[in-house]
Design a protein around this motif. Structure first.
Motif, PDB file in Angstrom:
ATOM      1  N   ASP A  62     -47.167  24.019 -56.537  1.00 25.26           N
ATOM      2  CA  ASP A  62     -46.513  25.092 -55.793  1.00 25.26           C
ATOM      3  C   ASP A  62     -47.240  25.451 -54.505  1.00 25.26           C
ATOM      4  N   SER A  63     -48.559  25.437 -54.546  1.00 22.44           N
ATOM      5  CA  SER A  63     -49.326  25.927 -53.400  1.00 22.44           C
ATOM      6  C   SER A  63     -49.238  25.028 -52.169  1.00 22.44           C
ATOM      7  N   VAL A  64     -48.708  23.812 -52.322  1.00 22.77           N
ATOM      8  CA  VAL A  64     -48.606  22.914 -51.167  1.00 22.77           C
ATOM      9  C   VAL A  64     -47.161  22.632 -50.769  1.00 22.77           C
ATOM     10  N   LYS A  65     -46.223  23.128 -51.538  1.00 23.80           N
ATOM     11  CA  LYS A  65     -44.814  22.897 -51.218  1.00 23.80           C
ATOM     12  C   LYS A  65     -44.488  23.444 -49.829  1.00 23.80           C
ATOM     13  N   GLY A  66     -43.759  22.648 -49.064  1.00 23.71           N
ATOM     14  CA  GLY A  66     -43.409  23.051 -47.713  1.00 23.71           C
ATOM     15  C   GLY A  66     -44.468  22.726 -46.681  1.00 23.71           C
ATOM     16  N   ARG A  67     -45.668  22.374 -47.115  1.00 21.83           N
ATOM     17  CA  ARG A  67     -46.745  22.034 -46.190  1.00 21.83           C
ATOM     18  C   ARG A  67     -47.152  20.565 -46.296  1.00 21.83           C
ATOM     19  N   PHE A  68     -47.118  20.008 -47.499  1.00 20.33           N
ATOM     20  CA  PHE A  68     -47.514  18.628 -47.732  1.00 20.33           C
ATOM     21  C   PHE A  68     -46.284  17.767 -47.978  1.00 20.33           C
ATOM     22  N   THR A  69     -46.361  16.526 -47.530  1.00 12.45           N
ATOM     23  CA  THR A  69     -45.287  15.571 -47.768  1.00 12.45           C
ATOM     24  C   THR A  69     -45.891  14.244 -48.203  1.00 12.45           C
ATOM     25  N   ILE A  70     -45.432  13.747 -49.338  1.00 16.96           N
ATOM     26  CA  ILE A  70     -45.895  12.450 -49.834  1.00 16.96           C
ATOM     27  C   ILE A  70     -44.865  11.392 -49.487  1.00 16.96           C
ATOM     28  N   SER A  71     -45.346  10.208 -49.137  1.00 15.36           N
ATOM     29  CA  SER A  71     -44.448   9.099 -48.831  1.00 15.36           C
ATOM     30  C   SER A  71     -45.098   7.802 -49.287  1.00 15.36           C
ATOM     31  N   ARG A  72     -44.269   6.805 -49.400  1.00 13.33           N
ATOM     32  CA  ARG A  72     -44.751   5.543 -49.960  1.00 13.33           C
ATOM     33  C   ARG A  72     -44.133   4.378 -49.203  1.00 13.33           C
ATOM     34  N   ASP A  73     -44.941   3.346 -49.003  1.00  6.85           N
ATOM     35  CA  ASP A  73     -44.455   2.068 -48.485  1.00  6.85           C
ATOM     36  C   ASP A  73     -44.664   1.043 -49.590  1.00  6.85           C
ATOM     37  N   SER A  74     -43.610   0.755 -50.329  1.00  2.00           N
ATOM     38  CA  SER A  74     -43.737  -0.133 -51.482  1.00  2.00           C
ATOM     39  C   SER A  74     -44.101  -1.553 -51.078  1.00  2.00           C
ATOM     40  N   ALA A  75     -43.667  -1.971 -49.914  1.00  2.00           N
ATOM     41  CA  ALA A  75     -43.972  -3.329 -49.448  1.00  2.00           C
ATOM     42  C   ALA A  75     -45.461  -3.491 -49.183  1.00  2.00           C
ATOM     43  N   LYS A  76     -46.109  -2.411 -48.748  1.00  2.00           N
ATOM     44  CA  LYS A  76     -47.532  -2.477 -48.418  1.00  2.00           C
ATOM     45  C   LYS A  76     -48.416  -1.907 -49.528  1.00  2.00           C
ATOM     46  N   ASN A  77     -47.805  -1.371 -50.581  1.00  2.00           N
ATOM     47  CA  ASN A  77     -48.568  -0.735 -51.667  1.00  2.00           C
ATOM     48  C   ASN A  77     -49.448   0.392 -51.140  1.00  2.00           C
ATOM     49  N   THR A  78     -48.866   1.223 -50.322  1.00  2.00           N
ATOM     50  CA  THR A  78     -49.594   2.366 -49.791  1.00  2.00           C
ATOM     51  C   THR A  78     -48.848   3.659 -50.085  1.00  2.00           C
ATOM     52  N   VAL A  79     -49.607   4.725 -50.185  1.00  2.00           N
ATOM     53  CA  VAL A  79     -49.032   6.061 -50.333  1.00  2.00           C
ATOM     54  C   VAL A  79     -49.773   6.992 -49.386  1.00  2.00           C
ATOM     55  N   ASP A  80     -49.028   7.793 -48.652  1.00  2.00           N
ATOM     56  CA  ASP A  80     -49.600   8.728 -47.698  1.00  2.00           C
ATOM     57  C   ASP A  80     -49.343  10.161 -48.136  1.00  2.00           C
ATOM     58  N   LEU A  81     -50.208  11.036 -47.687  1.00  2.00           N
ATOM     59  CA  LEU A  81     -50.023  12.469 -47.901  1.00  2.00           C
ATOM     60  C   LEU A  81     -50.200  13.160 -46.558  1.00  2.00           C
ATOM     61  N   GLN A  82     -49.092  13.605 -45.988  1.00  2.00           N
ATOM     62  CA  GLN A  82     -49.136  14.356 -44.740  1.00  2.00           C
ATOM     63  C   GLN A  82     -49.360  15.822 -45.074  1.00  2.00           C
ATOM     64  N   MET A  83     -50.451  16.371 -44.549  1.00  2.00           N
ATOM     65  CA  MET A  83     -50.830  17.743 -44.873  1.00  2.00           C
ATOM     66  C   MET A  83     -50.780  18.570 -43.597  1.00  2.00           C
ATOM     67  N   ASN A  84     -49.889  19.525 -43.560  1.00  2.00           N
ATOM     68  CA  ASN A  84     -49.730  20.416 -42.410  1.00  2.00           C
ATOM     69  C   ASN A  84     -50.139  21.836 -42.780  1.00  2.00           C
ATOM     70  N   SER A  85     -50.364  22.630 -41.756  1.00  2.00           N
ATOM     71  CA  SER A  85     -50.718  24.045 -41.954  1.00  2.00           C
ATOM     72  C   SER A  85     -51.834  24.194 -42.988  1.00  2.00           C
ATOM     73  N   LEU A  86     -52.863  23.429 -42.800  1.00  2.00           N
ATOM     74  CA  LEU A  86     -53.953  23.416 -43.782  1.00  2.00           C
ATOM     75  C   LEU A  86     -54.655  24.767 -43.857  1.00  2.00           C
ATOM     76  N   LYS A  87     -55.107  25.083 -45.049  1.00  2.00           N
ATOM     77  CA  LYS A  87     -55.787  26.346 -45.337  1.00  2.00           C
ATOM     78  C   LYS A  87     -57.168  26.058 -45.900  1.00  2.00           C
ATOM     79  N   PRO A  88     -58.080  26.999 -45.771  1.00  2.00           N
ATOM     80  CA  PRO A  88     -59.416  26.776 -46.346  1.00  2.00           C
ATOM     81  C   PRO A  88     -59.372  26.429 -47.835  1.00  2.00           C
ATOM     82  N   GLU A  89     -58.410  26.968 -48.554  1.00  2.00           N
ATOM     83  CA  GLU A  89     -58.308  26.667 -49.984  1.00  2.00           C
ATOM     84  C   GLU A  89     -57.825  25.257 -50.275  1.00  2.00           C
ATOM     85  N   ASP A  90     -57.449  24.512 -49.251  1.00  2.00           N
ATOM     86  CA  ASP A  90     -57.108  23.097 -49.423  1.00  2.00           C
ATOM     87  C   ASP A  90     -58.358  22.219 -49.389  1.00  2.00           C
ATOM     88  N   THR A  91     -59.487  22.801 -49.101  1.00  2.00           N
ATOM     89  CA  THR A  91     -60.738  22.049 -49.064  1.00  2.00           C
ATOM     90  C   THR A  91     -61.043  21.451 -50.431  1.00  2.00           C
TER      91      THR A  91
END
Length: 127
Positions: A62-91
């Motif tokens: 819940d605490s990251v909804k709307g700020r973080f976005t996960i995505s995947r490239d199945s062809a490359k076997n990679t997963v990304d996490l885009q983190m926006n509006s970061l807060k100190p509690e995300d440390t």
């Protein structure tokens, strides 16, 4: 052997963005869901997000909804996490993990359901 390697961590200020990446190798990951956990100093490791292999559905704590976005490239076997509006509690140290065993949300939140883990990448949010 299976390897998960995270990258993209760093030191940022509150409100900034970071993009974490995880590259999986040494196996076939087409039937693995890929996710992220994090562990802050003195705290338990906690679920952050996952993307399911079967339909691409995503889940977030819940605490990251709307700020973080996960995505995947199945062809490359990679997963990304885009983190926006970061807060100190995300440390935390952020870990990539993969699982072939889950189908329900409750399962994805459990560390024990994951088959392989990366070494982690540090994210520090501080002014």
């Amino acid at each position: 052997q299976v390897q998960l390697v995270e990258s993209g961590g760093g030191l940022v200020q509150p409100g900034d963005s970071l993009r974490l990446s995880c590259a999986a190798s040494g196996g076939t990951f087409s039937r693995y869901s890929m996710g992220w956990f994090r562990q802050a100093p003195g705290k338990e490791r906690e679920f952050v997000s996952v993307i399911r292999w079967i339909d691409g559905r995503t889940y977030y704590r819940d605490s990251v909804k709307g700020r973080f976005t996960i995505s995947r490239d199945s062809a490359k076997n990679t997963v990304d996490l885009q983190m926006n509006s970061l807060k100190p509690e995300d440390t935390a140290v952020y870990y990539c993990a993969v699982t072939s065993r889950c189908s329900a949300y409750a399962c994805y939140g459990s560390q024990g359901a994951y088959d392989y883990w990366g070494q982690g990448t540090q994210v520090t949010v501080s002014s």
